[in-house]
Write a protein that holds these residues in place. Structure first.
Motif, PDB file in Angstrom:
ATOM      1  N   ASP A 165      12.481  50.357  -6.543  1.00 35.68           N
ATOM      2  CA  ASP A 165      11.523  49.791  -5.601  1.00 35.68           C
ATOM      3  C   ASP A 165      11.836  50.369  -4.233  1.00 35.68           C
ATOM      4  OD1 ASP A 165      10.151  48.188  -3.724  1.00 35.68           O
ATOM      5  OD2 ASP A 165      10.080  46.507  -5.126  1.00 35.68           O
ATOM      6  N   ILE A 166      10.966  51.244  -3.720  1.00 38.56           N
ATOM      7  CA  ILE A 166      11.258  51.953  -2.485  1.00 38.56           C
ATOM      8  C   ILE A 166      11.262  51.021  -1.280  1.00 38.56           C
ATOM      9  CG2 ILE A 166       8.848  52.535  -1.995  1.00 38.56           C
ATOM     10  CD1 ILE A 166      11.947  54.761  -1.407  1.00 38.56           C
ATOM     11  N   ALA A 167      10.626  49.850  -1.404  1.00 38.85           N
ATOM     12  CA  ALA A 167      10.590  48.898  -0.289  1.00 38.85           C
ATOM     13  C   ALA A 167      11.874  48.089  -0.191  1.00 38.85           C
ATOM     14  CB  ALA A 167       9.395  47.962  -0.431  1.00 38.85           C
ATOM     15  N   ALA A 171      16.726  48.093  -8.297  1.00 34.64           N
ATOM     16  CA  ALA A 171      16.421  48.750  -9.561  1.00 34.64           C
ATOM     17  C   ALA A 171      15.342  47.960 -10.293  1.00 34.64           C
ATOM     18  CB  ALA A 171      17.673  48.850 -10.423  1.00 34.64           C
ATOM     19  N   VAL A 172      14.394  48.661 -10.883  1.00 35.07           N
ATOM     20  CA  VAL A 172      13.334  48.049 -11.689  1.00 35.07           C
ATOM     21  C   VAL A 172      13.497  48.579 -13.110  1.00 35.07           C
ATOM     22  CG1 VAL A 172      10.855  47.800 -12.039  1.00 35.07           C
ATOM     23  CG2 VAL A 172      11.792  47.862  -9.711  1.00 35.07           C
ATOM     24  N   ILE A 173      13.769  47.672 -14.042  1.00 35.29           N
ATOM     25  CA  ILE A 173      13.998  48.050 -15.438  1.00 35.29           C
ATOM     26  C   ILE A 173      12.738  47.735 -16.231  1.00 35.29           C
ATOM     27  CG2 ILE A 173      15.525  47.861 -17.411  1.00 35.29           C
ATOM     28  CD1 ILE A 173      16.877  48.754 -14.790  1.00 35.29           C
ATOM     29  N   PHE A 174      12.105  48.760 -16.754  1.00 37.25           N
ATOM     30  CA  PHE A 174      10.896  48.574 -17.557  1.00 37.25           C
ATOM     31  C   PHE A 174      11.297  48.301 -19.006  1.00 37.25           C
ATOM     32  CE2 PHE A 174       8.959  50.938 -14.054  1.00 37.25           C
ATOM     33  CZ  PHE A 174       7.750  50.266 -13.894  1.00 37.25           C
ATOM     34  N   GLU A 199       2.033  46.597 -10.120  1.00 41.97           N
ATOM     35  CA  GLU A 199       2.047  45.174  -9.776  1.00 41.97           C
ATOM     36  C   GLU A 199       2.498  44.962  -8.333  1.00 41.97           C
ATOM     37  OE1 GLU A 199       4.439  43.213 -12.656  1.00 41.97           O
ATOM     38  OE2 GLU A 199       3.000  43.501 -14.294  1.00 41.97           O
ATOM     39  N   ASP A 200       1.838  45.658  -7.418  1.00 44.27           N
ATOM     40  CA  ASP A 200       2.072  45.523  -5.977  1.00 44.27           C
ATOM     41  C   ASP A 200       3.451  46.008  -5.520  1.00 44.27           C
ATOM     42  OD1 ASP A 200      -0.483  44.437  -5.580  1.00 44.27           O
ATOM     43  OD2 ASP A 200       0.237  42.420  -6.063  1.00 44.27           O
ATOM     44  N   ARG A 201       4.167  46.730  -6.365  1.00 45.39           N
ATOM     45  CA  ARG A 201       5.447  47.314  -5.968  1.00 45.39           C
ATOM     46  C   ARG A 201       5.300  48.834  -5.944  1.00 45.39           C
ATOM     47  NH1 ARG A 201      10.373  44.319  -9.123  1.00 45.39           N
ATOM     48  NH2 ARG A 201      11.497  44.990  -7.255  1.00 45.39           N
TER      49      ARG A 201
END
Length: 726
Positions: A165-167, A171-174, A199-201
């Protein structure tokens, strides 16, 4: 009875056998082109019958791991990597033959391809060099059979992809969702690819937080892990020679800390592989065989691979058989559009040729995606098959361009024959896209220099498919025309013509259009060079015009395939307000062929003028490389001409796999034709043979040619052309 007892024993013992089998997780790191070494590792794992029960991947590791988890075998992945057009995949440009004809005509001037986008009058810069459009389409095509799976544990091998998530830096785990989108987000290298919105990320490459996601694999319930670390060695100062070298080095520095943190968690029962790929860079997709071989060798030479293999209590193929991947394309029962662009949904729907009630035609769909994206209204165009009980819906998603859909392009055209015959033109065009939901646009072009031009056209489609259109315009042009009598130049006129008109036309698929128009002009021709006693004069013209265009070339500057043709007929008619009646017909045609690095163009051109009209008012301009070489640019003017030519060139350097690539060409031309007027004391060149040798390159500013031209009239000229094609 004995068979029944044996079957009962097997059923009772099955849970224990399953429990005794070690579950192995595969961890694949990022690394760009270096990550293709993962394929070599997978080939060896299959050869050794080491089963994989879970896969976690980042960036290129997510690509290879996701495809393998979805049912592709290692051999199939190798074939894909070797045959894929990486230059096109790592580009946003659709194939030129797929884009709408009107967009093809943007290539017909000397303006550079790079452009500045405007949104409501404000300039905007993109969030990455690439939007990843073609890459997304490749992933969608390869993974179309997984569209009914939104839980990644239901894949033939459970799978996880890691993004950032650059914001927030998290870490985002799919572990669920749309698999191609998850993979695409995992490899959105900042600066190179624009972030992916999920989803807005805003998500970017997972290498920033978990380049080697060992903990993610362990969380999937495995007993041990095989880790493939495609570490990129740091470059020395002398090796940092380009933007991409710096980007590669920056990524390596950012990933070293989080990579080591993960490697520190390895246990004795785990296996670490670090393929030796040397100094291969993240963008060296021309070295695919080298990367795959390095992956194979890394497992063959691993010091503890035999111990690791012996830990496996029983061998099996690993559950990744190609037969687990459905081969039949789903039947499409409905099409739905999710559109955030400026044009109506019906405009997008008109570009889709998928018949309802028939299996999905992937080849046709990919072409249609290129056409939709080629309209320049959208930053991303992708698709998904939505399965709902017995109905399969083809869902098309289009995202309006965040940077805006109005474009400013600048350009410069330089011509110098090294004998004082230099010319220059600077130009600009501004295109306002999506004026209304039918896709109307307003194009204005300005050019200053030897040839001065102002042209503004409002293009209004009359239906959602843009088959029919109207196009009112205003036009002004100023150019130099040399009048020759008895084969001697007598005067050089500066001709200025300005007027307005109206066209009614029809598009012919993506390959051409037909226009019929009415126009009215006023003009004057003033003596620029020559006897000042010769008369200057003014004139009025009013035309019926019929024009047919065709363009299937794969590239407008250095084509390798396709053809182009234009036939223009116009008649100046006194009933519409003209001073005199005269007709002009011009026909131009080119056909391109290629084999390997060799390319050949065959062309034929013809111009005719009928009626009592002055040479200074109605001449065609010729001269320059490929148009009677040896003469200076536009140094021949005549009311009639014939020209046949052959142009050959050979590419000297191989293709690149990054957005900035400058190919070099060596070639030449052979030409034969004539230029003449029909007046009693008019000009008639007779048959002229001409030719040229040239060195060319396709730069960011347009085609650049340097060479020597000569003809049988005794004319010789060195030439340097920037921004001017043949």
């Amino acid at each position: 009875m004995l068979k029944r007892l044996l079957l009962l024993c097997l059923i009772c013992l099955a849970p224990y056998a399953s429990a005794s089998e070690l579950r192995t997780g595969l961890v694949l790191s990022g690394g760009g082109a270096r990550g293709l070494a993962h394929i070599g590792v997978l080939k060896q794992l299959e050869e050794m019958n080491i089963p994989i029960h879970a896969i976690a991947g980042t960036s290129m590791g997510a690509v290879i791991g996701g495809l393998y988890a979805a049912g592709y075998s290692a051999d199939e992945l190798e074939q894909i990597a070797l045959e894929l057009d990486w230059a096109n995949t790592l580009s946003d440009e659709p194939l030129r033959e797929d884009i709408p004809f009107r967009r093809k005509q943007d290539d017909r001037d000397f303006l550079v391809k790079q452009r500045l986008s405007f949104d409501r009058g404000r300039p905007n810069l993109p969030m990455g060099l690439l939007q990843g459009q073609n890459l997304s389409l490749v992933l969608e095509s390869l993974l179309v059979h997984t569209n009914d799976i939104d839980d990644f544990d239901r894949l033939p091998i459970p799978f996880r992809a890691v993004a950032t998530d650059i914001a927030t830096g998290e870490a985002v785990i799919f572990d669920q969702g749309h698999l191609p989108l998850a993979i695409r987000a995992s490899m959105a290298l900042p600066g190179f690819f624009a972030p992916v919105k999920v989803e807005d990320r805003l998500l970017v490459d997972g290498v920033l937080v978990k380049n080697i996601p060992i903990d993610v694999a362990r969380s999937m319930g495995v007993d041990r892990v095989i880790v493939v670390d495609i570490g990129t060695p740091l470059k020395t100062a002398d090796q940092l020679n380009s933007l991409f070298d710096v980007m590669d080095q920056t990524t390596t520095l950012l990933t070293r800390t989080n990579s080591q943190e993960q490697l520190d968690t390895l246990r004795e029962e785990d296996l670490l592989l670090q393929p030796d790929i040397g100094d291969m860079g993240f963008s060296n997709f021309d070295q695919v065989p080298l990367a795959i071989l390095a992956g194979e060798t890394s497992l063959q030479n691993a010091v503890n691979v035999e111990r690791f293999s012996r830990q496996q209590l029983r061998t099996s193929p690993g559950g990744n058989l190609a037969s687990q991947r459905p081969q039949r394309q789903p039947v499409i029962h409905a099409i739905r559009i999710e559109n955030s662009g400026k044009v109506a949904d019906e405009v997008i729907l008109s570009m889709l040729r998928q018949p309802l009630g028939e299996p999905l035609n992937l080849d046709r769909l990919e072409t249609d995606m290129g056409t939709i994206y080629g309209t320049d209204y959208f930053s991303r165009v992708n698709y998904e098959i939505v399965h709902d009980e017995e109905i399969n819906t083809l869902l098309i998603r289009t995202s309006g361009r965040e940077t805006g859909t109005d474009y400013l392009r600048l350009g410069i055209n330089l011509v110098d024959d090294f004998q004082g015959g230099s010319q220059f033109n600077i130009g600009a065009s501004f295109r306002v896209n999506g004026v209304n939901q039918l896709g109307a646009e307003w194009l204005t072009r300005v050019q200053l220099g030897a040839n001065q031009v102002f042209y503004s056209e409002f293009y209004q489609p009359l239906d959602y498919g843009s088959r029919y259109f109207v196009a009112p315009f205003v036009d002004m042009e100023s150019r130099n025309i040399e009048v020759i009598q008895d084969n001697q130049p007598v005067v050089d006129y500066r001709q200025t013509r300005y007027g307005l008109g109206f066209n009614l036309g029809r598009q012919i698929s993506n390959n051409g259009e037909v226009r019929f128009g009415l126009s009215r002009y006023e003009g004057e021709s003033d003596v620029r060079v020559g006897d000042p006693d010769l008369p200057s004069f003014s004139f009025e013209e009013a035309f019926y015009t019929l024009q047919f265009d065709r363009d299937t070339l794969d590239d407008v500057n250095f084509p390798r395939s396709g053809d182009e043709a234009r036939i223009t007929w116009r008649q100046s008619e006194p009933d519409l307000g003209a001073d005199a009646r005269y007709e002009q017909l011009e026909m131009r045609a080119n056909k391109a062929f290629s084999s390997g690095p060799h390319s050949l163009q065959v062309g034929a051109f013809l111009g005719r003028t009928e009626g009592g009209v002055g040479v200074a008012q109605s001449s065609f301009l010729l001269g320059g490389p490929g148009r009677f070489s040896g003469f200076r640019q536009n140094g021949l003017a005549g009311q009639n001409y014939d020209l046949a030519r052959l142009i050959y060139y050979r590419r000297l350097n191989p293709g690149g796999f990054v957005p900035v690539n400058i190919p070099f060409y060596l070639g030449g031309s052979l030409e034969y034709g004539s230029v003449y007027n029909k007046e009693d004391d008019g000009f008639d060149s007779g048959g002229i043979s001409a030719g040229s040798v040239l060195l060319g390159m396709d730069t960011l500013l347009g085609p650049l040619f340097f060479g020597l031209g000569a003809n049988t009239e005794g004319e010789r000229a060195l030439f340097l052309n920037l921004g001017q094609t043949f």
